[in-house]
Every structure is written in structure tokens, then in C-alpha cells.
Design an enzyme around this catalytic site. Structure first.
Site, PDB file in Angstrom:
ATOM      1  N   CYS A   1      -0.683   3.453 -11.080  1.00  0.00           N
ATOM      2  CA  CYS A   1       0.189   3.798  -9.958  1.00  0.00           C
ATOM      3  C   CYS A   1      -0.224   3.108  -8.665  1.00  0.00           C
ATOM      4  O   CYS A   1       0.306   3.399  -7.609  1.00  0.00           O
ATOM      5  CB  CYS A   1       0.263   5.302  -9.762  1.00  0.00           C
ATOM      6  SG  CYS A   1      -1.338   6.023  -9.362  1.00  0.00           S
TER       7      CYS A   1
ATOM      8  N   HIS B   1       0.923  -3.820   7.873  1.00  0.00           N
ATOM      9  CA  HIS B   1       2.321  -3.443   8.031  1.00  0.00           C
ATOM     10  C   HIS B   1       3.241  -4.502   7.418  1.00  0.00           C
ATOM     11  O   HIS B   1       4.260  -4.193   6.811  1.00  0.00           O
ATOM     12  CB  HIS B   1       2.642  -3.240   9.516  1.00  0.00           C
ATOM     13  CG  HIS B   1       3.826  -2.383   9.689  1.00  0.00           C
ATOM     14  ND1 HIS B   1       3.768  -1.008   9.580  1.00  0.00           N
ATOM     15  CD2 HIS B   1       5.112  -2.696   9.862  1.00  0.00           C
ATOM     16  CE1 HIS B   1       4.970  -0.528   9.710  1.00  0.00           C
ATOM     17  NE2 HIS B   1       5.813  -1.520   9.888  1.00  0.00           N
TER      18      HIS B   1
HETATM   19  C1  PEP Z   1      -4.484   3.923  -5.223  1.00  0.00           C
HETATM   20  O1  PEP Z   1      -5.548   4.108  -4.634  1.00  0.00           O
HETATM   21  O2  PEP Z   1      -4.256   2.939  -5.953  1.00  0.00           O
HETATM   22  C2  PEP Z   1      -3.377   4.892  -5.079  1.00  0.00           C
HETATM   23  C3  PEP Z   1      -2.304   4.805  -5.824  1.00  0.00           C
HETATM   24  O3  PEP Z   1      -3.499   5.839  -4.118  1.00  0.00           O
HETATM   25  P1  PEP Z   1      -3.350   5.539  -2.544  1.00  0.00           P
HETATM   26  O4  PEP Z   1      -2.851   4.148  -2.366  1.00  0.00           O
HETATM   27  O5  PEP Z   1      -2.432   6.578  -2.036  1.00  0.00           O
HETATM   28  O6  PEP Z   1      -4.776   5.731  -2.085  1.00  0.00           O
END
Ligand code: PEP
Ligand code: MG
Length: 548
Positions: free
Chosen positions: A483, A184
Site C-alpha cells: 500500500c 508537494h
Molecule cells: C507507507 O509508509 O508506505 C504507508 C503506506 O504509510 P504512510 O505513507 O501513510 O506512512
């Protein structure tokens, strides 16, 4: 100077005095009452009043949602039923601290038994009880410390309730003994653009209130008693960062003009206006499962169309990359898989769970196609956890059959990097999810603090996989986004571009820092930094090597 290290979160550096968040109080003793009931009752009454005044004053100062939380807590401190209960406990021989503690305890048990909203308030009551007893004991109240001076907050970890009362004007950095990069504290640090270092073993013992420190999120270090030069360097870097945050918003680009679109990660339509304001050039990851966490049945096509249309409408003419439902492990969706699994991170999740409930996937793709038709945004749709060509081909074919134009794959499972050439034959684009790619490459649960130091996307093993995908994307002439949280680390963002990322997506609050850093290097320089990081022996060495 004494340096401790942990996992740096986000970016930035801060020099200030430290303040420790006190540990919860030990329960009071059972010693019988040694003073007279009347004077002890008055002492409790005064303590309650002081706590209520303090909570009300803080409520007025913070405003917003936190104000309501604090005002409700102040009311709890003034509840006459508590004072009556304390009196009868004093009369039965309890000491003042014990009487107050037990009075709140029975109130709390009552709320817990009511369940639902009332039960959730029980934790707030616990906090009030701790404050009153701290007053009676003459020690610092637990919870986030208050200060008129800027400070670095040192804590074991922060609970959501603590963050509601954190004065962000005064808190320059966060350091925790526990917690990992997805704790968190880390989420708060990223969303508020605060430098943080989490999982710093030994910090609670080593730090004392008022002691000077420099927190460097990029290096993942906390330097205690820094020398004047280190403080000055930190101050100068902070100024650069503040300047970046207020610099004019331009499209993401390198110093030589190479475009690197900077996009936002969003979880619902309400995140969109803030992202646009911070200069997001589109959405690089719309986590659709966030809309349905807690739902017991699959959402209807109409419900989904409405939600997707709202997000797409905020980005007319811009790229919006939507991820279909990513169920499993850290994002459970009961309607897709509620079976008990020993290792949910390696279970029926992501595209595998959707494939097992293909109608849910068809409905979602249908809703997305409807939202695409109803808006001017440029919609791209991707699936999580694609492991190979076969899975990519399955998803792309289904997406196209249902009317989508651009259908791609997320690179989160290491096999997709090894097979990147094959995957690009099927997919229109690939977006790298570095959070899961790191978790699976390093075999380190992203939610587990004890292995947090392995959850580092700077690790050359992760970077080499990114390069495999970047190179394959370039050969195929297709786009390679990033991402995961790695894109929000400005120094790493440069390296990712050097490895072949063509766009970056992150929490909107990180965009300004990343934009400023990208503008300092040419594509050749980014490639040089990436090449140095790739040959490092560890994540820490990769960071240093990239810095030059
Ligand atoms: C990741 O795994 O880097 C991603 C962008 O998806 P999440 O954090 O939602 O699993
Ligand atoms: Mg993921």
C-alpha cells in the site's frame, strides 16, 4: 542530447518544450523618483489594471476552487487603498516599483498581524505585488507560466498556491530542482497522473524556455535536446498511456488470468466516489489519522463510527483495509504524542504511541467494529509500524477482543521482514508500506530532499525485504498487500507481484496505468523480472534489469 537525472515520480513520459517558472523578483532599488508623480502613478494604475484583468481571465478559464483564489487576488490588485498609498509614497520621493512594493508590504503586514484566515491571504498579496512590479519592470511575472502550447514545467519546487493555478491541460510534465518523492510537486504529479522528475540538480541552469526535452518518470531522467527518435518513442509511449486511461475498467489481473486486486488509498469518505469511478476494487489503505490531524483531543467513538461507516458504505461487499491511527513524524497527532523528540521517525509513533494510550486504541477498534456491524463491506484492520511478533500478537488479540474479524500488520519496519514467519503466526494478513520501509531500510528521511535519491523503493535491499514477506505470506497462505507509493509505479507493481504481493493499493488515479501494465505479463514473467531486480547493485540497475 544531454541527460540530467533525479527521482522519477509516478509513471509516464512526455516530450515538449520547457517553460521555466521564474524565480521571485529581486526587491526594487531605493533610487529616488526620477519622473513626475502623475505619470508614474498612471503607470502603476495601468499595471494594476493589467494584472487584475489577467487574474480575472485566468480565474474564468480554470473554474472551481482556483477561480475563487484568483478572483480574490484580482480584487487585491484593484484595491483603491493601494493606489492611494502608492501616490503618497511617490510624493515622498519613492520610485514607482519601490512605492508599489512598499504599499503592498504594509498591507501585507497588516493582514499578517490580524492572524488566522487574513494572515493566510498575505501570501496571495505577495504574489500580486510581484506581478505588478514585474509589469512595471517589463519582465515575466513570477508564478506558474501560461502558454497556449503544451509544455514541461521546470521549477525550483512548487508551492500549494502554484498548483492551484497550474493549467493541467497544457502541463505535460513537472521537473523540479529541489524536492523529494514526498514533496508537494510529487503529490500533485501522482494525484493528477502527470510524469514528474524531482530533485534534478542543475536543471534550472541547464534548461531554457522553449528548449525541447523528454521527461521520463520511470527512468527518472530529463533529456535536453532529444533526437527525433527519442521524441517519437516518447510520443508513442504517451499514446499507450492515454489508451490505458480510457481502456474499459476490469479487475486487476495478469496476462495469465492471475488476479491482483487493485485497491485505492483513501484519507476520508469524500475520496471514495472518485476511487470507485476509477475502478478501485476496494480500499487497501484508509489512513484514519488524516481525519484527525489538527485535533487537540482524541475523537469520540461516535464521531469515528460515523466516519468509518461512511467509507465502508461506499464499498458494499468489497474489501476495505483500515489502518488505526498512525501518529508521529510526518503525521503528528498531538493527542497521542506531543513530546519533543530528537528523532520523531524513530520515536514513540505508530503502534507504540497507541499502546502508550491504549484507551485511544480501544475506542478506535470499538468504533471500527461498530462500522463493520453497520455495513456490508469486508473490513480488515491493521496497525502501523509493527516491528515483531510480540507487537503483532498484542494488536491482533486486542482487535479480536473488541469484535474485529480480520486483523493484520503493516510492514514498514525492516525487522518485520526478517521475522516475517513469526509475524504471520499472529497476523491475519500483512500490508507492506513501502514509503516507510524504504525510509528505514535506507536510513533516509522520506521528507528530506537532500537524501531523496536514497528514498527509492526500487533499491534491491527494499525488494529483498519484500520478497522475505512475500515468501512467508505464501507459506502461511495469507495475503500480502502493498500500500506504499511503490504500488503506483507500473513497472515496480509487476516486480512486487513477482515478489509475492497478492494485492496492490495506490492513489486511485494510478490504477489505470498499473492495470494496463499487469495485463502485459504472466506470473512467471513477473517472477523473472523480480529475480533480475533482486540481484541488481542499485535502484537504477534494478529498474533496468526488470525492464529486461
Ligand atoms: C507507507 O509508509 O508506505 C504507508 C503506506 O504509510 P504512510 O505513507 O501513510 O506512512
Ligand atoms: Mg507509513
Amino acid at each position: 542530447m544531454n541527460a540530467l537525472s533525479g527521482v522519477g515520480v509516478g509513471s509516464g513520459i512526455a516530450a515538449a518544450k520547457m517553460l521555466k517558472m521564474p524565480d521571485p523578483l529581486a526587491p526594487p532599488s531605493d533610487e529616488p523618483l526620477a519622473a513626475d508623480v502623475e505619470s508614474e502613478h498612471q503607470r502603476v494604475q495601468q499595471a494594476l489594471q493589467l494584472v487584475a484583468d489577467e487574474l480575472n481571465a485566468r480565474a474564468a478559464a480554470v473554474g472551481g476552487e482556483a477561480q475563487q483564489v484568483l478572483e480574490a487576488a484580482a480584487l487585491m490588485a484593484q484595491d483603491p487603498a493601494i493606489l492611494d498609498d502608492v501616490r503618497s509614497r511617490l510624493e515622498s520621493g519613492s520610485n514607482a516599483e519601490r512605492a508599489t512594493w512598499d504599499a503592498y508590504g504594509s498591507f501585507r503586514d497588516m493582514l499578517t498581524a490580524m492572524g488566522g484566515y487574513m494572515a493566510e491571504r498575505a501570501t496571495d498579496l505577495e504574489d500580486v505585488a510581484q506581478r505588478v512590479v514585474a509589469r512595471l519592470r517589463g519582465v515575466s511575472a513570477p508564478g506558474v507560466p501560461q502558454s497556449d502550447e503544451p509544455f514541461i514545467l521546470i521549477a525550483r519546487d512548487l508551492a500549494p498556491a502554484d498548483t492551484a493555478t497550474l493549467d493541467l491541460e497544457k502541463t505535460l510534465a513537472l521537473v523540479t530542482e529541489d524536492g523529494g518523492p514526498t514533496s508537494h510537486t510529487a503529490i500533485l504529479a501522482r494525484s493528477k497522473s502527470l510524469p514528474a522528475v524531482v530533485g534534478v540538480v542543475g536543471i534550472l541552469g541547464a534548461a531554457s524556455d522553449g528548449q525541447l526535452a523528454v521527461v521520463d518518470a520511470k527512468a527518472g531522467t530529463v533529456v535536453l535536446d532529444p533526437d527525433a527518435e527519442a521524441v517519437a518513442t516518447a510520443g508513442a509511449e504517451r499514446e499507450v498511456r492515454l489508451a490505458a486511461a480510457s481502456a474499459p475498467i476490469t479487475d486487476g489481473a495478469l496476462a495469465d488470468g492471475t488476479k491482483v486486486p487493485l485497491m485505492a488509498n483513501v484519507g476520508s469518505a469524500k475520496d471514495a466516489p472518485g476511487a470507485v469511478e476509477l475502478g478501485a476494487e476496494g480500499v487497501g489503505l484508509f489512513r484514519t489519522e488524516f481525519l484527525f490531524l489538527g485535533a487537540s483531543s482524541a475523537p469520540s467513538i461516535e464521531e469515528q463510527t460515523k466516519a468509518y461507516t461512511e467509507v465502508l458504505q461506499a464499498f458494499p461487499g468489497k474489501k476495505v483495509v483500515v489502518r488505526v491511527l498512525d501518529a508521529g513524524a510526518d503525521k503528528p497527532l498531538a493527542f497521542l504524542n506531543d513530546a519533543h523528540e530528537e528523532n520523531p521517525a524513530l520515536g514513540l509513533r505508530g503502534i507504540r504511541a497507541l499502546r502508550a494510550s491504549e484507551q485511544v486504541l480501544r475506542d478506535q477498534l470499538t468504533a471500527l467494529a461498530a462500522a463493520q456491524a453497520a455495513t456490508d463491506a469486508e473490513l480488515h484492520v491493521m496497525a502501523p509500524m509493527i516491528a515483531d511478533h510480540e507487537e503483532a500478537a498484542y494488536f491482533v488479540a486486542l482487535g479480536k477482543e473488541l469484535g474485529l474479524t480480520s486483523v493484520g500488520a503493516m510492514a514498514e519496519v525492516p525487522s518485520i521482514a526478517v521475522l516475517a514467519d513469526q509475524v504471520f503466526e499472529a497476523a491475519d494478513f500483512v500490508s507492506i508500506g513501502t514509503n516507510d520501509l524504504t525510509q528505514y531500510t535506507m536510513a533516509a528521511d522520506r521528507q528530506l530532499g537532500t537524501v531523496a535519491r536514497f528514498q527509492d523503493p526500487w533499491h534491491p535491499a527494499v525488494l529483498r525485504l519484500v520478497k522475505l514477506i512475500g515468501d512467508a505470506g505464501a507459506r502461511a497462505g495469507k495475503s500480502v498487500g502493498v500500500c506504499g507509493e511503490a504500488a503506483a509505479d507500473p513497472a515496480l507493481a509487476v516486480v512486487l507481484v513477482g515478489l509475492g504481493a497478492t494485492s496492490l493499493s495506490m492513489s486511485a488515479s494510478a490504477i489505470a496505468d498499473v492495470r494496463a501494465e499487469l495485463l502485459t505479463v504472466t506470473l512467471d514473467e513477473a517472477k523473472e523480472r523480480a529475480a533480475r531486480a533482486l540481484t541488481a547493485n542499485s535502484a537504477a540497475e534494478a529498474r533496468e534489469a526488470a525492464a529486461g
